[in-house]
Motif scaffolding. Structure first.
Motif, PDB file in Angstrom:
ATOM      1  N   THR A  51       0.924  -1.148   0.059  1.00  0.00           N
ATOM      2  CA  THR A  51       0.043  -0.140  -0.004  1.00  0.00           C
ATOM      3  C   THR A  51       0.945   1.173   0.056  1.00  0.00           C
ATOM      4  O   THR A  51       0.794   2.100  -0.824  1.00  0.00           O
ATOM      5  N   ALA A  52       1.889   1.171   0.890  1.00  0.00           N
ATOM      6  CA  ALA A  52       2.814   2.472   0.997  1.00  0.00           C
ATOM      7  C   ALA A  52       3.463   2.445  -0.295  1.00  0.00           C
ATOM      8  O   ALA A  52       3.608   3.804  -0.864  1.00  0.00           O
ATOM      9  N   GLY A  53       3.901   1.405  -1.056  1.00  0.00           N
ATOM     10  CA  GLY A  53       4.787   1.580  -2.159  1.00  0.00           C
ATOM     11  C   GLY A  53       3.859   2.096  -3.365  1.00  0.00           C
ATOM     12  O   GLY A  53       4.317   3.051  -4.134  1.00  0.00           O
ATOM     13  N   ALA A  54       2.461   1.735  -3.445  1.00  0.00           N
ATOM     14  CA  ALA A  54       1.607   2.177  -4.435  1.00  0.00           C
ATOM     15  C   ALA A  54       1.302   3.643  -4.226  1.00  0.00           C
ATOM     16  O   ALA A  54       1.230   4.381  -5.296  1.00  0.00           O
ATOM     17  N   ALA A  55       1.211   4.069  -2.963  1.00  0.00           N
ATOM     18  CA  ALA A  55       0.901   5.491  -2.724  1.00  0.00           C
ATOM     19  C   ALA A  55       2.010   6.401  -3.050  1.00  0.00           C
ATOM     20  O   ALA A  55       2.001   7.523  -3.644  1.00  0.00           O
ATOM     21  N   ALA A  56       3.333   5.877  -2.938  1.00  0.00           N
ATOM     22  CA  ALA A  56       4.462   6.696  -3.294  1.00  0.00           C
ATOM     23  C   ALA A  56       4.978   6.220  -4.569  1.00  0.00           C
ATOM     24  O   ALA A  56       6.273   6.708  -5.160  1.00  0.00           O
ATOM     25  N   SER A  57       4.447   5.268  -5.476  1.00  0.00           N
ATOM     26  CA  SER A  57       5.063   4.836  -6.941  1.00  0.00           C
ATOM     27  C   SER A  57       6.515   4.365  -6.810  1.00  0.00           C
ATOM     28  O   SER A  57       7.178   4.675  -7.500  1.00  0.00           O
ATOM     29  N   SER A  58       6.761   3.761  -5.649  1.00  0.00           N
ATOM     30  CA  SER A  58       8.211   3.212  -5.280  1.00  0.00           C
ATOM     31  C   SER A  58       8.068   1.581  -5.825  1.00  0.00           C
ATOM     32  O   SER A  58       7.332   0.856  -4.906  1.00  0.00           O
ATOM     33  N   ARG A 127       7.576   7.960   4.649  1.00  0.00           N
ATOM     34  CA  ARG A 127       8.164   7.577   5.804  1.00  0.00           C
ATOM     35  C   ARG A 127       7.627   6.179   6.275  1.00  0.00           C
ATOM     36  O   ARG A 127       8.306   5.334   7.110  1.00  0.00           O
ATOM     37  N   THR A 128       6.455   5.778   5.872  1.00  0.00           N
ATOM     38  CA  THR A 128       6.059   4.250   6.359  1.00  0.00           C
ATOM     39  C   THR A 128       6.961   3.287   5.932  1.00  0.00           C
ATOM     40  O   THR A 128       7.241   2.502   6.693  1.00  0.00           O
TER      41      THR A 128
END
Length: 217
Positions: A51-58, A127-128
């Motif tokens: 979820t964090a990766g999708a939000a940050a496009s990482s 940050r997450t």
């Protein structure tokens, strides 16, 4: 000429049939099951990286999250192996499942990294992801050591393979943390896809090792 004993083929004796007493073996099997349960529980929580990766496009963070999914699949495979009456008979299939999961991870992460390089789409800082990578860097090595110790004593190649995958997660946590910090502190967006490619390369290597059943030797 007589064939060379299996025990002599490995300097550390890990590949030899386990010389475990009838009283000790059930305790080791229970320990492996508990460690597998702990690995599954932690990695389910670690999937938040998706979820964090999708939000940050990482791509690196997504790859780390997918590796957590594979960790769960690997642990489930080992749990399945030791849930039957013939763990040794199920070992080869468990190793194949672990190997295939590594290859799938490598293909997906490579595609994401190459896409990021070509499009120049800079991933945002997370940050997450930083906190998650830091925590994993502490938790996963301890789990891996315990898994490997029990697996080697039990003579289980799949349990040792799962411990290597747990250790891989710790290594990836360190690389991921470095990439996320470089992006957050200096704006080095290219560090993220570079880390993703590193994750893919390690996944291919570990997949080949698991497929060949060489984790002990």
């Amino acid at each position: 000429m007589r064939p060379k004993p299996v025990a002599d083929a490995c300097a550390d004796g890990c590949c030899a049939p386990a010389a475990v007493g009838p009283d000790r073996r059930p305790a080791l099997v229970r320990r492996v099951r508990l460690l597998v349960a702990a690995t599954i529980t932690y990695n389910v929580a670690e999937v938040v990286a998706l979820t964090a990766g999708a939000a940050a496009s990482s791509g690196a963070l997504i790859g780390f999250g997918l590796d957590s999914v594979i960790e769960v699949a690997s642990a489930v495979a080992v749990a399945w192996q030791f849930s039957g009456r013939d763990p040794e008979g199920r070992q080869r299939r468990a190793l194949k499942a672990i190997a295939i999961s590594f290859f799938v991870l490598a293909i997906y992460v490579t595609g994401e990294a190459v896409s990021t390089f070509f499009t120049g789409r800079a991933p945002e800082s997370s940050r997450t992801g930083i906190v998650l990578a830091a925590i994993s860097l502490v938790v996963m090595p301890a789990l891996s050591r315990a898994q490997r110790r029990a697996g080697r004593e039990l003579g289980s190649t799949s349990a040792v393979a799962d411990s290597r995958q747990t250790l891989l997660c710790a290594c990836l946590s360190a690389v991921l943390l470095a990439g996320l910090l470089l992006n957050a502190l200096f704006g080095w967006w290219w560090a993220d896809p570079a880390v993703a490619l590193a994750i893919a390369g390690v996944a291919v290597r570990e997949g080949r090792t698991a497929w060949r059943g060489q984790h002990c030797c």
